[in-house]
Enzyme design. Structure first.
Site, PDB file in Angstrom:
ATOM      1  N   LYS A  70       0.721  -1.074  -0.218  1.00 33.24           N
ATOM      2  CA  LYS A  70       0.203   0.051   0.032  1.00 33.24           C
ATOM      3  C   LYS A  70       0.854   1.293   0.035  1.00 33.24           C
ATOM      4  O   LYS A  70       0.335   2.380  -0.555  1.00 33.24           O
ATOM      5  CB  LYS A  70      -1.064   0.182   1.258  1.00 33.24           C
ATOM      6  CG  LYS A  70      -2.361  -0.650   0.660  1.00 33.24           C
ATOM      7  CD  LYS A  70      -2.438  -2.143   0.874  1.00 33.24           C
ATOM      8  CE  LYS A  70      -2.318  -2.568  -0.491  1.00 33.24           C
ATOM      9  NZ  LYS A  70      -2.301  -4.062  -0.494  1.00 33.24           N
TER      10      LYS A  70
ATOM     11  N   THR B 281       0.770 -21.235  10.250  1.00 35.11           N
ATOM     12  CA  THR B 281       2.267 -20.969   9.534  1.00 35.11           C
ATOM     13  C   THR B 281       2.149 -20.172   8.296  1.00 35.11           C
ATOM     14  O   THR B 281       3.103 -20.252   7.348  1.00 35.11           O
ATOM     15  CB  THR B 281       2.653 -22.648   9.093  1.00 35.11           C
ATOM     16  OG1 THR B 281       1.657 -23.180   8.547  1.00 35.11           O
ATOM     17  CG2 THR B 281       3.115 -23.529  10.190  1.00 35.11           C
TER      18      THR B 281
ATOM     19  N   GLY C 187       0.352 -13.152 -14.066  1.00 37.57           N
ATOM     20  CA  GLY C 187      -0.980 -13.461 -13.120  1.00 37.57           C
ATOM     21  C   GLY C 187      -1.510 -12.161 -13.012  1.00 37.57           C
ATOM     22  O   GLY C 187      -1.103 -11.001 -12.474  1.00 37.57           O
ATOM     23  N   ALA C 188      -2.929 -12.226 -13.095  1.00 38.29           N
ATOM     24  CA  ALA C 188      -3.742 -11.036 -13.009  1.00 38.29           C
ATOM     25  C   ALA C 188      -4.583 -11.179 -11.682  1.00 38.29           C
ATOM     26  O   ALA C 188      -5.674 -10.704 -11.591  1.00 38.29           O
ATOM     27  CB  ALA C 188      -4.639 -10.767 -14.293  1.00 38.29           C
TER      28      ALA C 188
ATOM     29  N   ILE D  21      -2.249  -9.396  -6.394  1.00 39.49           N
ATOM     30  CA  ILE D  21      -0.774  -9.126  -6.289  1.00 39.49           C
ATOM     31  C   ILE D  21      -0.389  -8.530  -7.500  1.00 39.49           C
ATOM     32  O   ILE D  21       0.191  -7.257  -7.601  1.00 39.49           O
ATOM     33  CB  ILE D  21       0.344 -10.251  -5.691  1.00 39.49           C
ATOM     34  CG1 ILE D  21      -0.350 -10.560  -4.183  1.00 39.49           C
ATOM     35  CG2 ILE D  21       1.563  -9.655  -5.794  1.00 39.49           C
ATOM     36  CD1 ILE D  21       0.739 -11.488  -3.692  1.00 39.49           C
TER      37      ILE D  21
ATOM     38  N   HIS E 156     -25.684  14.191  -1.100  1.00 38.98           N
ATOM     39  CA  HIS E 156     -25.471  14.541  -2.667  1.00 38.98           C
ATOM     40  C   HIS E 156     -24.415  15.562  -2.949  1.00 38.98           C
ATOM     41  O   HIS E 156     -24.458  16.443  -1.927  1.00 38.98           O
ATOM     42  CB  HIS E 156     -26.776  14.841  -3.163  1.00 38.98           C
ATOM     43  CG  HIS E 156     -26.581  15.365  -4.415  1.00 38.98           C
ATOM     44  ND1 HIS E 156     -26.483  14.612  -5.651  1.00 38.98           N
ATOM     45  CD2 HIS E 156     -26.825  16.666  -4.977  1.00 38.98           C
ATOM     46  CE1 HIS E 156     -26.381  15.568  -6.634  1.00 38.98           C
ATOM     47  NE2 HIS E 156     -26.449  16.666  -6.408  1.00 38.98           N
TER      48      HIS E 156
END
Ligand SMILES: Cc1cc2nc3c(=O)[nH]c(=O)nc-3n(C[C@H](O)[C@H](O)[C@H](O)COP(=O)(O)OP(=O)(O)OC[C@H]3O[C@@H](n4cnc5c(N)ncnc54)[C@H](O)[C@@H]3O)c2cc1C
Ligand SMILES: NC(=O)c1ccc[n+]([C@@H]2O[C@H](COP(=O)([O-])OP(=O)(O)OC[C@H]3O[C@@H](n4cnc5c(N)ncnc54)[C@H](O)[C@@H]3O)[C@@H](O)[C@H]2O)c1
Length: 486
Positions: free
Chosen positions: A56, A145, A182-183, A186, A451
């Site tokens: 982050k 673990t 990989g999508a 991460i 609003h």
């Protein structure tokens, strides 16, 4: 076996000192029991050291860079963008160290006799061996673990430039190029952030999946929005990885949906193809508990108890929802029940909530679309909103994404949602609270909406859902009584 090996007896043994292990230790200790927490790696938790927090921090830097590139559209010109990679990584690392420091203070405060260093494995159901120095006899055990990133052995052969997310946070500078494979959460979080920080990023996704999404319409929207910003190649798998001759990069050969192969060079390849629970090499075969086909113990998700045994499991090791809040909840339940065994009690499991910190963010709440197609086939209605014309989102130039909300016919109870949306971390919480409170769609619509706010988009989706609940699927005309841009 080593003759100098020491034997100690405890009431509760906790394997692992991550988030799940720490909360299990704390919960068990509250019963006044003798508790021992054991750790083979560094203290500090995956979340703080190489997970939630440093990722982050990197994303926060990327958001700052993106704000500069987005500013001219508002008539605001900040001058040419300059990213100092060393400064970016220095802040990520120093703030990360600060978060790790808080965890280490907590570990330091645990009395020395309640901690032990070393790799733990079962040698019998209530008997553990720690390295070659200690045998621990425990009335009950908590397995906490964690999990480890998956890297296929043939990729490892391409050398140290094939990395996992762990290595990213050790960088002292940003690389020039990166292939992400990989999508999942991460790959998308780190891939988009690094692309925004000026790294040439290409993400290879073997299918069409995007993060944790399962709803086909939200998935399609997410793929379109994210691939509109940086180079994501769906339906493209990695055929081969090889070290460059000088060892300073990786040659990646990809194969697209038509079978076309292409070889490109990158400074690093980030394997982001999932994490597997750390249940291998810990002697579970000697623990007399039933395991699934991946070697993970079968357990009750309300008590975290493995069968009827005195063994409990928590966190990523349980292979349920590998997320920080789940690790904390599961650890608390497992530690509490390990201490009160055999009088185990069900603990609080909350409405599932997942947030991927891409931009727009991705969030899933409650039951997923895919789960509902099985559990509620023909018994749930859907409402949707596009953020393309949503007022507040447009004001902020963040008008991308889609929300789909689900509810049960008959009871009208809200069941879940999937979205890629501006500020989805907040919309996700709002909807998760409604889901856990078992609100009906009408009760949710009775709540106040200000609003102009993004939540008005949620109201639009809920209104459509309410209509569909009453009448079955119908088209909703433009909503005349809505405030502008809802
Ligand atoms: C890059 C990344 C970003 C993430 N971002 C988020 C996020 O934004 N939000 C979120 O909710 N989740 C996020 N997660 C997931 C979150 O970090 C994990 O779900 C959580 O940290 C798991 O905690 P744990 O206690 O199960 O495991 P861990 O913290 O990994 O603890 C397990 C411990 O057990 C020890 N251990 C393992 N085997 C043994 C053994 N045999 N003997 C002794 N000790 C052992 C390990 O050394 C380790 O210290 C992220 C994960 C990653 C990798
Ligand atoms: N914001 C968050 O909460 C957050 C952030 C990061 C990580 N996490 C946690 O960490 C876990 C692990 O993250 P992850 O992204 O590594 O895993 P993931 O399971 O989310 O995604 C992995 C992706 O890789 C794909 N894949 C699998 N094998 C592949 C292969 N051989 N080639 C190409 N693609 C392949 C999968 O289809 C999937 O889409 C997540 O499940 C999540 O729980 C959470």
């Amino acid at each position: 076996m080593n003759n100098d090996i020491k034997t100690i007896q405890v009431d509760v043994a906790v394997i692992g000192s991550g988030t799940a292990g720490l909360t299990a230790h704390k919960a068990a200790r509250q019963h006044g029991k003798r508790v021992l927490m054991m750790e083979s790696g560094p203290y500090g938790t995956t979340c703080a050291r190489v997970g939630c927090m440093p990722s982050k921090l990197l994303i926060a830097a990327a958001e700052a860079a993106h704000a500069v590139t987005a500013a001219p559209a508002f008539g605001v010109h900040a001058g040419p963008l300059r990213i100092d990679g060393q400064q970016v990584m220095a802040r990520v690392r120093s703030e990360r160290d600060r978060f790790v420091g808080f965890v280490l203070e907590g570990v330091d405060a645990i009395p020395a006799e309640e901690k032990l260093r070393g790799h733990v494995r079962f040698i019998a159901p209530g008997k553990l061996q720690v390295d070659e120095h200690t045998i621990v006899e425990a009335a009950s055990v908590v397995i906490a673990t964690g999990s480890s990133p998956i890297v296929p052995p043939e990729w490892q052969a391409a050398g140290e430039r094939v990395i996992t997310s762990d290595a990213v946070f050790a960088w002292t500078d940003l690389p020039r190029s990166l292939a992400v494979v990989g999508a999942g959460v991460i790959g998308l979080e780190l891939g988009q952030a690094l692309a925004r920080l000026g790294v040439r990023v290409t993400l290879f996704a073997r299918g069409a999946k995007v993060a944790q999404l399962t709803d086909p319409l939200v998935l399609a929207e997410a793929g379109k929005v994210l691939a509109g910003e940086f180079d994501i190649r769906f339906q493209t798998s990695v055929a081969h990885l090889a070290k460059t001759d000088d060892g300073t990069g990786v040659l990646l050969t990809s194969r697209d949906g038509e079978g076309q192969e292409k070889t490109e060079q990158f400074e690093y390849v980030l394997a982001a193809i999932g994490r597997s629970p750390n249940v291998k090499g810990i002697g579970l075969e000697t623990a007399q508990i039933e395991l699934d086909r991946h070697g993970v113990p079968l357990y009750d998700k309300h008590t975290m108890q493995c069968g009827k045994s005195a063994i409990f499991i928590a966190g990523d090791a349980s292979d349920e929802l590998p997320l920080l809040p789940e690790a904390a909840d599961q650890g608390r339940i497992a530690g509490d029940n390990a201490a009160r065994f055999p009088e185990v009690l069900p603990g609080l499991r909350r409405t599932p909530l997942g947030v991927a910190f891409t931009e727009p963010q991705i969030a899933t709440v409650g039951a997923t679309y895919q789960q509902l197609c099985i559990s509620h086939a023909g018994r749930f209605a859907v409402g949707a909103v596009s953020f393309g014309n949503q007022g507040r989102s447009r004001v902020m130039l963040q008008n991308k994404g889609m929300l789909r909300v689900y509810a049960e016919f008959g009871s009208q109870r809200f069941l879940g949602a999937e979205m890629i949306a501006p500020r989805a971390e907040h919309l996700g919480h709002l909807l998760a609270w409604a889901c856990q409170a078992q609100l009906t769609v009408h009760a949710m619509l009775d709540m106040p909406f200000y609003h102009p706010v993004i939540e008005e988009g949620v109201r639009t989706a809920l209104r459509e859902l309410a209509l569909h609940l009453q009448k079955g699927p119908v088209d909703v005309p433009d909503c005349a009584d809505c405030t502008p841009g809802a």
